[in-house]
Scaffold this active site. Structure first.
Site, PDB file in Angstrom:
ATOM      1  CB  CYS A 380      -1.008  -0.036   1.143  1.00 23.25           C
ATOM      2  SG  CYS A 380      -2.464   0.946   0.769  1.00 23.25           S
ATOM      3  CG  HIS A 506      -3.505  -3.642   3.003  1.00 20.51           C
ATOM      4  ND1 HIS A 506      -2.634  -3.145   3.948  1.00 20.51           N
ATOM      5  CD2 HIS A 506      -4.111  -2.572   2.452  1.00 20.51           C
ATOM      6  CE1 HIS A 506      -2.719  -1.825   3.958  1.00 20.51           C
ATOM      7  NE2 HIS A 506      -3.607  -1.453   3.060  1.00 20.51           N
ATOM      8  CD  GLU A 508      -1.279  -6.297   5.013  1.00 20.24           C
ATOM      9  OE1 GLU A 508      -0.958  -6.557   3.835  1.00 20.24           O
ATOM     10  OE2 GLU A 508      -1.476  -5.132   5.418  1.00 20.24           O
TER      11      GLU A 508
HETATM   12  N1  GLN Z   1      -1.928   6.698   2.693  1.00 13.94           N
HETATM   13  C1  GLN Z   1      -2.006   5.911   1.503  1.00 13.94           C
HETATM   14  C2  GLN Z   1      -3.357   6.043   0.823  1.00 13.94           C
HETATM   15  O1  GLN Z   1      -4.314   6.477   1.432  1.00 13.94           O
HETATM   16  C3  GLN Z   1      -1.712   4.452   1.786  1.00 13.94           C
HETATM   17  C4  GLN Z   1      -2.698   3.771   2.689  1.00 13.94           C
HETATM   18  C5  GLN Z   1      -2.208   2.483   3.279  1.00 13.94           C
HETATM   19  O2  GLN Z   1      -0.997   2.236   3.325  1.00 13.94           O
HETATM   20  N2  GLN Z   1      -3.104   1.662   3.789  1.00 13.94           N
HETATM   21  O3  GLN Z   1      -3.486   5.713  -0.325  1.00 13.94           O
END
Ligand code: GLN
Length: 531
Positions: A380, A506, A508
């Site tokens: 992310c 994600h 995970e």
């Molecule tokens: N801050 C980034 C976004 O909003 C990544 C979010 C995250 O790592 N879950 O896209």
């Protein structure tokens, strides 16, 4: 009709109610029952989505896009079930629903009160999944500690449900038995007080699980049973174990599942074998060599990256290694200390996150991984940092950034998603939950998944700015995963390196004990070759 198991905790917090709830689920599943596990948290937030991880650890995301407590991650990892928004409830949501009903006029002029309106709303939500007919058992974990003011309506709801459901509802109460070194004794008094507190709410716990650092002998268990009106076989101890994954086996050995079944008047039968689970534990026990993974993030807190560290641990186990995770605080990474902080790692994970703090350190860590060909997984925000590093150091845009960190950069290679721009409320409005991702057939990632179409969970507002796509690809960073409908870039990789992959999603959230995630499996394999 579903039967209900309530898990509460007393004396202190952090006793591992989530692990005990997940273990009960696992053991009942092994007996062939269909189960689900839900968490009721007594705080006012609608969900933990807006909570700082320092407050509440990781925010876990369900397939249907609910931001929830990290215990739901344990439920999924232990049992392989998929949770949804119905598995997570907070006082905030309960009140919001009651207040919305009141505004609609649903209560027909009644005075709205904690009892019965809030307690009824809790009860209805407790029974929601049970009434679908899909489950034999619904396990409900109540967050917080007995005696907290905010738990009271939940306890009243449990009292009523126990009264209504009779043997079809049992209460499992988790407490702490401290060891006083100076006296050389284990002390059961706090447990007795905690049960008294439960009794003051009208709830007699049926089963007690005592968390302890030292073994309790039968005499101690008998004492607890006698003072707390609980059968001796229902006094279970949960000693500290080397890993949370040993808890279900320990609970089964002491008959936690059979005690619950007996309380409900259900025939117990033979104790099921936990074959694949034991296989996992045996592999863990047999692994002697380490694989060292650096977790580059900004939250210096064990629980903040829970699902990532568990996923690494699953993957390492199936690769016959122990994982040694070192947290590397990106806020303190500098060009000067980069080599010293990162060179001992076999692989690097660039962690998710929000906001500016620690991002420059993450970008440095990505640069290190890219230049030294260290296996690197960006998740992310981590993937976004990979994109920014590439833009700065390969495409030559020194000022490249995400518009999250620098709203005025002329090279916003990461930009806010179009549909996010109109949003002003921060709660529950990100791109959340599972979306499909189409993989480029000849990519590294497609060979890892062994498929061209996958579904993974998301939690973000920003995305790869696709007006730069051709430039990135021409210089070697390939966008190998796209959303089939919108074209949103989900995965980038540097195919000329051994293992360098960033995912907007994600992975995970989908790794479980019995089904380690292919991406983590492959990442760990690559890291082992490095070691
Ligand atoms: N801050 C980034 C976004 O909003 C990544 C979010 C995250 O790592 N879950 O896209």
């Amino acid at each position: 009709m579903a039967k209900y198991i309530f898990v509460t905790g007393g004396v202190v917090s952090s006793l591992g109610k989530g692990i005990i709830s997940a273990s009960i689920g696992k053991l009942l599943q092994a007996r062939g029952y269909k189960i689900t596990i839900q968490k009721f948290d007594p705080y006012i937030n609608i969900d933990p989505g807006t909570l700082n991880p320092y407050e509440h650890g990781e925010c876990y995301v369900t397939v249907d896009g609910m931001e929830t407590d990290l215990d739901l991650g344990h439920y999924e990892r232990f049992t392989g079930i998929q949770t949804t928004r119905a598995n997570s409830m907070t006082t905030g949501r309960i009140y919001k629903s009651v207040i919305d009903k009141e505004r609609r006029g649903d209560y027909l002029g009644k005075t709205i009160q904690v009892v019965p309106h809030i307690t009824d709303e809790i009860k209805n939500n407790v029974k929601l999944l049970g009434e679908t007919g899909q489950y034999d058992f619904v396990i409900t974990e109540i967050g917080g500690t007995i005696g907290d003011i905010e738990s009271a309506p939940f306890l009243e709801a449990i009292r009523q449900l126990k009264w209504e459901l009779g043997r079809d509802a049992v209460s499992v109460h988790l407490t702490y038995v401290p060891y006083l070194r100076a006296a050389g004794e284990l002390k059961t008094k706090p447990t007795q007080h905690s049960v008294k507190e439960m009794l003051s709410y009208g709830i007699q716990p049926d089963v007690l699980v005592l968390r302890t650092e030292k073994h309790l002998d039968d005499h101690m268990r008998m004492k607890v049973a006698g003072f707390c009106n609980v059968d001796l076989e229902c006094v279970i101890q949960s000693e500290d174990l080397p890993s949370i994954y040993e808890v279900p086996v320990n609970m089964q050995r002491q008959g936690l599942d059979s005690a619950i079944l007996r309380k409900m008047g259900i025939p117990v039968g033979e104790t099921p074998k936990l074959g694949p689970w034991h296989n996992f534990l045996n592999l863990r026990g047999a692994a002697t060599q380490e694989v060292r993974i650096g977790l580059v993030g900004k939250y210096d807190l064990q629980d903040a990256y829970k699902s990532i560290s568990e996923s690494l641990s699953h993957a390492a186990t199936y690769n016959h290694r122990k994982v040694n995770i070192t947290f590397i605080n990106s806020e303190f990474l500098t060009r000067e200390n980069l080599e010293e902080k990162l060179s001992r790692q076999d692989g690097l994970v660039i962690c998710p996150g929000f906001g500016q703090r620690g991002t420059e350190g993450k970008i440095l860590a990505v640069e290190y991984a890219r230049r030294h060909d260290v296996p690197c997984l960006g998740i992310c925000l981590g993937m976004q940092m990979m994109v920014i590093e590439f833009a700065r150091n390969v495409l030559g845009y020194q000022d490249a950034n995400s518009s999250e960190m620098d709203s005025t950069t002329p090279h916003n290679v990461i930009d806010m998603m179009a549909d996010q721009k109109a949003i002003s409320n921060l709660g529950g409005t990100m791109r959340l939950g599972a979306y499909e991702c189409q993989l480029a057939p000849d990519s590294h990632i497609a060979s890892i998944y062994g498929s061209n179409l996958v579904s993974e969970r998301h939690r973000h507002r920003y995305e790869f700015n696709s007006s730069y796509l051709e430039e990135f690809e021409a210089k070697g960073m390939k966008c190998v995963g796209r959303n089939p409908e919108t074209g949103l870039v989900e995965i980038v990789e540097l195919p000329h390196l051994r293992w360098f992959i960033g995912t907007q999603f994600h992975p995970e959230y989908q790794s479980t004990v019995l089904h380690p995630h292919p991406l983590f499996m492959s990442f760990i394999k690559a890291a082992i070759q490095e070691s």
